[in-house]
Design a protein around this motif. Sequence first.
Motif, PDB file in Angstrom:
ATOM      1  N   THR A   1      20.272  11.511  -2.953  1.00 19.99           N
ATOM      2  CA  THR A   1      21.084  11.721  -4.149  1.00 19.99           C
ATOM      3  C   THR A   1      20.327  12.608  -5.130  1.00 19.99           C
ATOM      4  O   THR A   1      19.138  12.408  -5.348  1.00 19.99           O
ATOM      5  CB  THR A   1      21.413  10.373  -4.833  1.00 19.99           C
ATOM      6  OG1 THR A   1      22.041   9.512  -3.873  1.00 19.99           O
ATOM      7  CG2 THR A   1      22.343  10.570  -6.013  1.00 19.99           C
ATOM      8  N   VAL A   2      21.040  13.560  -5.700  1.00 18.43           N
ATOM      9  CA  VAL A   2      20.473  14.493  -6.668  1.00 18.43           C
ATOM     10  C   VAL A   2      21.351  14.455  -7.918  1.00 18.43           C
ATOM     11  O   VAL A   2      22.580  14.408  -7.816  1.00 18.43           O
ATOM     12  CB  VAL A   2      20.444  15.926  -6.096  1.00 18.43           C
ATOM     13  CG1 VAL A   2      19.905  16.915  -7.113  1.00 18.43           C
ATOM     14  CG2 VAL A   2      19.650  15.979  -4.813  1.00 18.43           C
ATOM     15  N   TYR A   3      20.714  14.490  -9.081  1.00 23.69           N
ATOM     16  CA  TYR A   3      21.434  14.443 -10.348  1.00 23.69           C
ATOM     17  C   TYR A   3      21.289  15.749 -11.118  1.00 23.69           C
ATOM     18  O   TYR A   3      20.317  16.480 -10.942  1.00 23.69           O
ATOM     19  CB  TYR A   3      20.881  13.307 -11.221  1.00 23.69           C
ATOM     20  CG  TYR A   3      21.061  11.951 -10.607  1.00 23.69           C
ATOM     21  CD1 TYR A   3      22.245  11.238 -10.787  1.00 23.69           C
ATOM     22  CD2 TYR A   3      20.064  11.386  -9.822  1.00 23.69           C
ATOM     23  CE1 TYR A   3      22.421   9.990 -10.209  1.00 23.69           C
ATOM     24  CE2 TYR A   3      20.228  10.144  -9.239  1.00 23.69           C
ATOM     25  CZ  TYR A   3      21.410   9.446  -9.431  1.00 23.69           C
ATOM     26  OH  TYR A   3      21.585   8.216  -8.859  1.00 23.69           O
ATOM     27  N   LEU A   4      22.257  15.993 -11.982  1.00 27.24           N
ATOM     28  CA  LEU A   4      22.168  17.062 -12.964  1.00 27.24           C
ATOM     29  C   LEU A   4      23.057  16.682 -14.134  1.00 27.24           C
ATOM     30  O   LEU A   4      23.866  15.749 -14.045  1.00 27.24           O
ATOM     31  CB  LEU A   4      22.534  18.425 -12.391  1.00 27.24           C
ATOM     32  CG  LEU A   4      23.872  18.641 -11.684  1.00 27.24           C
ATOM     33  CD1 LEU A   4      25.040  18.703 -12.658  1.00 27.24           C
ATOM     34  CD2 LEU A   4      23.813  19.938 -10.895  1.00 27.24           C
TER      35      LEU A   4
ATOM     36  N   GLU B   1      31.576  20.611  -9.346  1.00 27.03           N
ATOM     37  CA  GLU B   1      32.559  19.840  -8.587  1.00 27.03           C
ATOM     38  C   GLU B   1      32.930  20.549  -7.292  1.00 27.03           C
ATOM     39  O   GLU B   1      33.108  19.905  -6.256  1.00 27.03           O
ATOM     40  CB  GLU B   1      33.784  19.542  -9.448  1.00 27.03           C
ATOM     41  CG  GLU B   1      33.476  18.506 -10.518  1.00 27.03           C
ATOM     42  CD  GLU B   1      34.651  18.182 -11.423  1.00 27.03           C
ATOM     43  OE1 GLU B   1      35.714  18.840 -11.320  1.00 27.03           O
ATOM     44  OE2 GLU B   1      34.498  17.252 -12.254  1.00 27.03           O
ATOM     45  N   LYS B   2      33.023  21.865  -7.333  1.00 32.30           N
ATOM     46  CA  LYS B   2      33.313  22.639  -6.119  1.00 32.30           C
ATOM     47  C   LYS B   2      32.217  22.435  -5.072  1.00 32.30           C
ATOM     48  O   LYS B   2      32.484  22.381  -3.871  1.00 32.30           O
ATOM     49  CB  LYS B   2      33.447  24.125  -6.471  1.00 32.30           C
ATOM     50  CG  LYS B   2      33.748  25.017  -5.274  1.00 32.30           C
ATOM     51  CD  LYS B   2      33.835  26.463  -5.682  1.00 32.30           C
ATOM     52  CE  LYS B   2      32.443  27.039  -5.692  1.00 32.30           C
ATOM     53  NZ  LYS B   2      32.336  28.457  -5.910  1.00 32.30           N
ATOM     54  N   LEU B   3      30.977  22.279  -5.543  1.00 28.41           N
ATOM     55  CA  LEU B   3      29.850  22.088  -4.625  1.00 28.41           C
ATOM     56  C   LEU B   3      29.693  20.642  -4.154  1.00 28.41           C
ATOM     57  O   LEU B   3      28.844  20.358  -3.311  1.00 28.41           O
ATOM     58  CB  LEU B   3      28.555  22.552  -5.297  1.00 28.41           C
ATOM     59  CG  LEU B   3      28.444  24.057  -5.479  1.00 28.41           C
ATOM     60  CD1 LEU B   3      27.260  24.402  -6.361  1.00 28.41           C
ATOM     61  CD2 LEU B   3      28.329  24.741  -4.124  1.00 28.41           C
ATOM     62  N   GLY B   4      30.493  19.722  -4.702  1.00 33.17           N
ATOM     63  CA  GLY B   4      30.446  18.334  -4.252  1.00 33.17           C
ATOM     64  C   GLY B   4      29.798  17.355  -5.212  1.00 33.17           C
ATOM     65  O   GLY B   4      29.645  16.178  -4.889  1.00 33.17           O
ATOM     66  N   PHE B   5      29.401  17.800  -6.399  1.00 38.91           N
ATOM     67  CA  PHE B   5      28.866  16.887  -7.409  1.00 38.91           C
ATOM     68  C   PHE B   5      30.020  16.097  -8.017  1.00 38.91           C
ATOM     69  O   PHE B   5      31.136  16.620  -8.158  1.00 38.91           O
ATOM     70  CB  PHE B   5      28.152  17.660  -8.528  1.00 38.91           C
ATOM     71  CG  PHE B   5      26.787  18.147  -8.158  1.00 38.91           C
ATOM     72  CD1 PHE B   5      25.661  17.404  -8.451  1.00 38.91           C
ATOM     73  CD2 PHE B   5      26.625  19.372  -7.523  1.00 38.91           C
ATOM     74  CE1 PHE B   5      24.392  17.858  -8.125  1.00 38.91           C
ATOM     75  CE2 PHE B   5      25.363  19.841  -7.191  1.00 38.91           C
ATOM     76  CZ  PHE B   5      24.248  19.084  -7.486  1.00 38.91           C
TER      77      PHE B   5
ATOM     78  N   THR C   1      29.286  10.621 -12.820  1.00 34.60           N
ATOM     79  CA  THR C   1      28.830   9.239 -12.646  1.00 34.60           C
ATOM     80  C   THR C   1      29.439   8.289 -13.667  1.00 34.60           C
ATOM     81  O   THR C   1      29.162   7.090 -13.622  1.00 34.60           O
ATOM     82  CB  THR C   1      27.295   9.148 -12.784  1.00 34.60           C
ATOM     83  OG1 THR C   1      26.941   9.525 -14.123  1.00 34.60           O
ATOM     84  CG2 THR C   1      26.589  10.021 -11.765  1.00 34.60           C
ATOM     85  N   GLU C   2      30.234   8.833 -14.589  1.00 35.87           N
ATOM     86  CA  GLU C   2      30.773   8.062 -15.715  1.00 35.87           C
ATOM     87  C   GLU C   2      29.672   7.686 -16.704  1.00 35.87           C
ATOM     88  O   GLU C   2      29.827   6.760 -17.491  1.00 35.87           O
ATOM     89  CB  GLU C   2      31.522   6.804 -15.239  1.00 35.87           C
ATOM     90  CG  GLU C   2      32.632   7.054 -14.244  1.00 35.87           C
ATOM     91  CD  GLU C   2      33.780   7.897 -14.804  1.00 35.87           C
ATOM     92  OE1 GLU C   2      34.088   7.783 -16.007  1.00 35.87           O
ATOM     93  OE2 GLU C   2      34.361   8.683 -14.035  1.00 35.87           O
TER      94      GLU C   2
ATOM     95  N   TYR D   1      26.098  14.119 -13.525  1.00 37.79           N
ATOM     96  CA  TYR D   1      26.765  14.273 -12.233  1.00 37.79           C
ATOM     97  C   TYR D   1      25.755  13.982 -11.122  1.00 37.79           C
ATOM     98  O   TYR D   1      24.554  14.181 -11.298  1.00 37.79           O
ATOM     99  CB  TYR D   1      27.278  15.704 -12.084  1.00 37.79           C
ATOM    100  CG  TYR D   1      28.690  15.913 -12.587  1.00 37.79           C
ATOM    101  CD1 TYR D   1      29.668  16.429 -11.754  1.00 37.79           C
ATOM    102  CD2 TYR D   1      29.047  15.593 -13.888  1.00 37.79           C
ATOM    103  CE1 TYR D   1      30.959  16.630 -12.201  1.00 37.79           C
ATOM    104  CE2 TYR D   1      30.338  15.787 -14.349  1.00 37.79           C
ATOM    105  CZ  TYR D   1      31.295  16.302 -13.494  1.00 37.79           C
ATOM    106  OH  TYR D   1      32.576  16.499 -13.938  1.00 37.79           O
ATOM    107  N   GLU D   2      26.276  13.526  -9.984  1.00 39.00           N
ATOM    108  CA  GLU D   2      25.408  13.282  -8.834  1.00 39.00           C
ATOM    109  C   GLU D   2      25.976  13.953  -7.595  1.00 39.00           C
ATOM    110  O   GLU D   2      27.185  14.142  -7.471  1.00 39.00           O
ATOM    111  CB  GLU D   2      25.208  11.784  -8.583  1.00 39.00           C
ATOM    112  CG  GLU D   2      26.432  11.073  -8.066  1.00 39.00           C
ATOM    113  CD  GLU D   2      26.220   9.593  -7.794  1.00 39.00           C
ATOM    114  OE1 GLU D   2      25.106   9.090  -8.038  1.00 39.00           O
ATOM    115  OE2 GLU D   2      27.182   8.950  -7.356  1.00 39.00           O
TER     116      GLU D   2
END
Length: 149
Positions: free
Chosen positions: A108-111, A125-129, A132-133, A143-144
Amino acid sequence: MSHITIRAIDENNLNHVRKIQVKAHQRDFIETVDECLEEAELHKEWRPVSIYSDDDIVGFAMYGAFGENPDVWIDRIIIDDNHQRKGFGTAAIQQLIEIVTNKYDVRTVYLSFTPDNHFAKQLYEKLGFRFTEEYDPAGELIYEYDLTH
């Protein structure tokens, strides 16, 4: 498209990296490269890197792992204003995901990014992130990217 590589920042490219800047309307979304480098000096967990297209520097990013069971972050992805909208950001993020998941052995990677940065939201979002609310202390959306999905 040109070939993208992620490279260390050293005495040969530091001055050029420091000249990277975003478009005027994006300046409220992200820190300057100098501010990022200062933070990396204070917090040694951060790894600042340059983004190259072939032999030209087109951007800057940082990544790092924090905590005993590390949370891994990709942060401060900056594509220079003269090189935006050419696919460099997408290619750089994909390479950074591969680098950090291999280096830190995580799934898991965050930004995070400011809520007003609609372009970043769409790209991530296009890349799949996925959101996380949760929000970071500055109010940025966290985002994760989960490699297990």
